[in-house]
Write a protein that holds these residues in place. Structure first.
Motif, PDB file in Angstrom:
ATOM      1  N   VAL A 151       0.844  -1.199   0.000  1.00  0.00           N
ATOM      2  CA  VAL A 151       0.000   0.000   0.000  1.00  0.00           C
ATOM      3  C   VAL A 151       0.878   1.247   0.000  1.00  0.00           C
ATOM      4  O   VAL A 151       1.958   1.275   0.602  1.00  0.00           O
ATOM      5  CB  VAL A 151      -0.948   0.022   1.219  1.00  0.00           C
ATOM      6  CG1 VAL A 151      -1.901  -1.157   1.177  1.00  0.00           C
ATOM      7  CG2 VAL A 151      -0.166   0.018   2.527  1.00  0.00           C
TER       8      VAL A 151
ATOM      9  N   HIS B 264       0.969   5.157   1.095  1.00  0.00           N
ATOM     10  CA  HIS B 264       0.315   6.147   1.954  1.00  0.00           C
ATOM     11  C   HIS B 264       1.297   7.303   2.157  1.00  0.00           C
ATOM     12  O   HIS B 264       2.432   7.122   2.601  1.00  0.00           O
ATOM     13  CB  HIS B 264      -0.093   5.542   3.304  1.00  0.00           C
ATOM     14  CG  HIS B 264       1.036   4.883   4.043  1.00  0.00           C
ATOM     15  ND1 HIS B 264       1.685   5.461   5.106  1.00  0.00           N
ATOM     16  CD2 HIS B 264       1.643   3.690   3.833  1.00  0.00           C
ATOM     17  CE1 HIS B 264       2.628   4.639   5.541  1.00  0.00           C
ATOM     18  NE2 HIS B 264       2.638   3.565   4.788  1.00  0.00           N
TER      19      HIS B 264
ATOM     20  N   GLU C 254       5.715   3.501   1.157  1.00  0.00           N
ATOM     21  CA  GLU C 254       5.105   2.258   0.718  1.00  0.00           C
ATOM     22  C   GLU C 254       5.316   1.216   1.802  1.00  0.00           C
ATOM     23  O   GLU C 254       6.401   1.109   2.372  1.00  0.00           O
ATOM     24  CB  GLU C 254       5.761   1.761  -0.587  1.00  0.00           C
ATOM     25  CG  GLU C 254       4.828   1.755  -1.748  1.00  0.00           C
ATOM     26  CD  GLU C 254       5.438   1.144  -2.987  1.00  0.00           C
ATOM     27  OE1 GLU C 254       4.935   1.466  -4.058  1.00  0.00           O
ATOM     28  OE2 GLU C 254       6.399   0.351  -2.876  1.00  0.00           O
TER      29      GLU C 254
ATOM     30  N   GLU D 175      -7.726   1.124  -5.548  1.00  0.00           N
ATOM     31  CA  GLU D 175      -7.863   1.855  -4.294  1.00  0.00           C
ATOM     32  C   GLU D 175      -8.397   0.924  -3.216  1.00  0.00           C
ATOM     33  O   GLU D 175      -9.326   0.144  -3.440  1.00  0.00           O
ATOM     34  CB  GLU D 175      -8.821   3.035  -4.463  1.00  0.00           C
ATOM     35  CG  GLU D 175      -8.968   3.866  -3.189  1.00  0.00           C
ATOM     36  CD  GLU D 175      -9.898   5.058  -3.360  1.00  0.00           C
ATOM     37  OE1 GLU D 175     -10.356   5.604  -2.341  1.00  0.00           O
ATOM     38  OE2 GLU D 175     -10.171   5.434  -4.522  1.00  0.00           O
ATOM     39  N   LEU D 176      -7.800   1.000  -2.025  1.00  0.00           N
ATOM     40  CA  LEU D 176      -8.243   0.195  -0.895  1.00  0.00           C
ATOM     41  C   LEU D 176      -9.445   0.882  -0.245  1.00  0.00           C
ATOM     42  O   LEU D 176      -9.361   2.046   0.158  1.00  0.00           O
ATOM     43  CB  LEU D 176      -7.101   0.050   0.107  1.00  0.00           C
ATOM     44  CG  LEU D 176      -7.262  -0.994   1.218  1.00  0.00           C
ATOM     45  CD1 LEU D 176      -7.281  -2.396   0.631  1.00  0.00           C
ATOM     46  CD2 LEU D 176      -6.126  -0.863   2.230  1.00  0.00           C
TER      47      LEU D 176
ATOM     48  N   LEU E  28      -4.189  -0.291   8.131  1.00  0.00           N
ATOM     49  CA  LEU E  28      -4.819   0.053   6.863  1.00  0.00           C
ATOM     50  C   LEU E  28      -6.037   0.955   7.073  1.00  0.00           C
ATOM     51  O   LEU E  28      -6.289   1.855   6.268  1.00  0.00           O
ATOM     52  CB  LEU E  28      -5.213  -1.215   6.109  1.00  0.00           C
ATOM     53  CG  LEU E  28      -4.053  -2.094   5.627  1.00  0.00           C
ATOM     54  CD1 LEU E  28      -4.579  -3.269   4.824  1.00  0.00           C
ATOM     55  CD2 LEU E  28      -3.054  -1.289   4.792  1.00  0.00           C
TER      56      LEU E  28
ATOM     57  N   CYS F  99      -6.564   4.585   5.423  1.00  0.00           N
ATOM     58  CA  CYS F  99      -7.772   4.954   4.675  1.00  0.00           C
ATOM     59  C   CYS F  99      -8.427   6.208   5.259  1.00  0.00           C
ATOM     60  O   CYS F  99      -8.981   7.033   4.519  1.00  0.00           O
ATOM     61  CB  CYS F  99      -8.772   3.803   4.675  1.00  0.00           C
ATOM     62  SG  CYS F  99      -8.274   2.385   3.654  1.00  0.00           S
TER      63      CYS F  99
ATOM     64  N   VAL G 213      -5.998   5.412  -0.656  1.00  0.00           N
ATOM     65  CA  VAL G 213      -4.853   4.527  -0.509  1.00  0.00           C
ATOM     66  C   VAL G 213      -4.795   3.597  -1.717  1.00  0.00           C
ATOM     67  O   VAL G 213      -5.722   2.836  -1.983  1.00  0.00           O
ATOM     68  CB  VAL G 213      -4.966   3.686   0.780  1.00  0.00           C
ATOM     69  CG1 VAL G 213      -3.805   2.691   0.866  1.00  0.00           C
ATOM     70  CG2 VAL G 213      -5.002   4.571   2.005  1.00  0.00           C
ATOM     71  N   GLU G 214      -3.711   3.691  -2.472  1.00  0.00           N
ATOM     72  CA  GLU G 214      -3.492   2.780  -3.585  1.00  0.00           C
ATOM     73  C   GLU G 214      -2.832   1.500  -3.064  1.00  0.00           C
ATOM     74  O   GLU G 214      -1.927   1.552  -2.223  1.00  0.00           O
ATOM     75  CB  GLU G 214      -2.612   3.422  -4.655  1.00  0.00           C
ATOM     76  CG  GLU G 214      -3.339   4.425  -5.528  1.00  0.00           C
ATOM     77  CD  GLU G 214      -4.411   3.766  -6.396  1.00  0.00           C
ATOM     78  OE1 GLU G 214      -4.095   2.762  -7.073  1.00  0.00           O
ATOM     79  OE2 GLU G 214      -5.549   4.251  -6.374  1.00  0.00           O
ATOM     80  N   ALA G 215      -3.309   0.365  -3.557  1.00  0.00           N
ATOM     81  CA  ALA G 215      -2.786  -0.908  -3.069  1.00  0.00           C
ATOM     82  C   ALA G 215      -2.573  -1.870  -4.224  1.00  0.00           C
ATOM     83  O   ALA G 215      -3.266  -1.812  -5.243  1.00  0.00           O
ATOM     84  CB  ALA G 215      -3.763  -1.520  -2.061  1.00  0.00           C
TER      85      ALA G 215
END
Length: 459
Positions: free
Chosen positions: A76, A78, A82, A105-106, A196, A200, A205-207
């Motif tokens: 992830v 943030h 990473e 996206e999470l 996580l 969020c 958040v890209e995962a």
């Protein structure tokens, strides 16, 4: 037969055969359905059946899909950092997941209840849901149900985070009965899930979720023995030998398997006094779709099954619970045992449409689940790498086995009537308690389906 002889009860409280069997099963490490450890575990059960003096020890083999774990990771982004979760105490694959590498996206969907997905477009996202269900919700929402809602909402991946602390990522099947599910899925520890959730809360958040595993075809086996007279009708006392490979499946369901052996040993001592045959059955492949119990229930005459008592989740404590699914005669037998031994036994009538009693109950066969209270609304160490023998107590095994043997002996009396019902009554009860919602979502609703068991076309 009115009660177990005192000498038999005394011997049962000194028995070590079931406890030793749990140790032997634990030492196999991996008893996933269709794996070598499950096959060896079945052999150990058969040997134990013979050693305690049971009759007609047999195996019955059947086909199943076999899932094999590979590697998995979740990375992830943030802020300007990473973070990768890939260690065994953080993340495990959920059996039935397909392989895949997805980026999105999470999105935290909370409990993952049906209403949490209403009017939610998760196209391309990775959905994240808690393993918990609110106490006041009315029914337990299974992980496979949350997984299906995520997939139907367009999610490209699924993360199932534990609500039990201890760095214990939860496992459990989410796939179709005949193959992998539609999107990659993993279980995450509560601690990693909390991180996580924090990410969020700070923004998008890209995962990247990576899963590597295999699904092929194989076989599992049921193990069976009998005790008592040669009657057409029989009382079934059952458990399952398979277990998830992240721990050693000592409680779920090594403990239940050991109880079947111990109950068989007790009943073998009083076989001449039993009035109905008792069949001791240890099923295979419960954890990935109740394959063994579906197979048994569709290859035997259910008119010859007086009733079923299935033990699963019995190693939490010494507090025996009997969930009778509305078949009050079963609870009445255990109420009598409770009075006789001056030991509290809790009875409950609501349906539990999971575990190996369900293929019988859904067709109207009188069936109950025996388990013990965990003291909370959760499975404790079950389905995690914490499910190990050191969490169990031999005194619990002895007490529960004695009580279950006494209950089974009462149910085996000729004057003990346990009526089956039309399956429409079970269907109505499912609808009344909203269990139909989850079963329809996961494709396991047996009424109106083309077939109510997973491999009818293969036999």
């Amino acid at each position: 037969m009115t009660r177990l002889p005192d000498a038999v009860v005394g011997d049962a409280y000194r028995s070590t055969v079931g406890w030793n069997l749990i140790a032997d099963l634990e030492d196999l490490n991996d008893r996933m359905p269709g794996h070598e450890g499950e096959r060896i575990g079945a052999d150990l059960v058969a040997e134990a059946f013979e050693d305690v003096g049971l009759d007609d020890v047999t195996f019955d083999e059947f086909p199943i899909p076999v899932w094999r774990r590979g590697e998995a990771g979740l990375t992830v982004a943030h802020g300007d950092r990473e973070t990768t979760f890939a260690r065994s105490h953080e993340l495990v694959e959920l059996p039935g997941t397909p392989s895949g590498d997805v980026t999105g996206e999470l999105v935290d969907v909370g409990y993952g209840l049906p209403e949490d997905f209403e009017d939610v477009d998760l196209t391309g996202d990775i959905a994240m849901a808690s393993s918990d269900t609110p106490d006041d919700y009315g029914r337990w929402v299974h992980r496979s149900e949350k997984y299906r809602y995520a997939a139907e909402s367009g999610a490209a991946g699924f993360v199932f985070y534990n609500h039990i602390e201890g760095s214990l990522p939860p496992t459990g099947s989410i796939g179709d009965l005949n193959g992998p599910g539609p999107i990659p899925a993993v279980g995450l520890s509560k601690e990693a899930g909390a991180r996580l959730q924090r990410y969020c809360d700070d923004g998008a958040v890209e995962a990247d979720l990576t899963v590597d595993c295999e699904t092929d075809r194989g076989t599992s086996r049921n193990i069976e023995a009998t005790v008592g007279p040669d009657t057409d009708e029989a009382v079934l006392f059952t458990a399952h030998v398979d277990g998830h490979d992240v721990g050693t499946a000592a409680n779920d369901n090594g403990f239940g398997t050991a109880m079947v052996v111990e109950v068989g040993k007790i009943l073998a001592r009083v076989a001449d006094e039993l009035e109905t045959k008792v069949r001791l059955v240890v099923f295979g492949a419960e954890e990935t779709g109740l394959y063994g119990s579906y197979y048994w229930s569709h290859t035997h005459d259910l008119d010859e099954v007086k009733c079923v008592l299935n033990v699963d989740g019995a190693g939490y404590s010494r507090q025996l619970e009997i969930h009778d699914h509305g078949f009050e005669e079963i609870s009445e037998a255990f109420d009598a045992v409770s009075d006789e031994y001056e030991v509290p036994i809790r009875t409950e009538s609501q349906l539990r449409p999971h575990s190996d009693h369900w293929p019988f109950v859904q067709r109207g066969v009188a069936g109950a689940q025996g388990r013990s209270s965990s003291g909370a609304n959760d499975r404790g160490w079950g389905h995690t790498h914490g499910d190990t023998m050191d969490k169990l107590d031999v005194r619990d095994l002895r007490d529960m086995s004695i009580l279950c043997a006494a209950g089974v002996a009462r149910l085996a009396r000729a004057d003990a009537t346990v009526d089956h019902v039309d399956d429409a009554e079970i269907r109505e009860a499912c609808v009344d308690d909203d269990f139909d919602v989850g079963m329809k979502a996961t494709g396991t609703w047996p009424w109106g389906a083309e077939k109510d068991w997973p491999w009818a076309d293969e036999l």
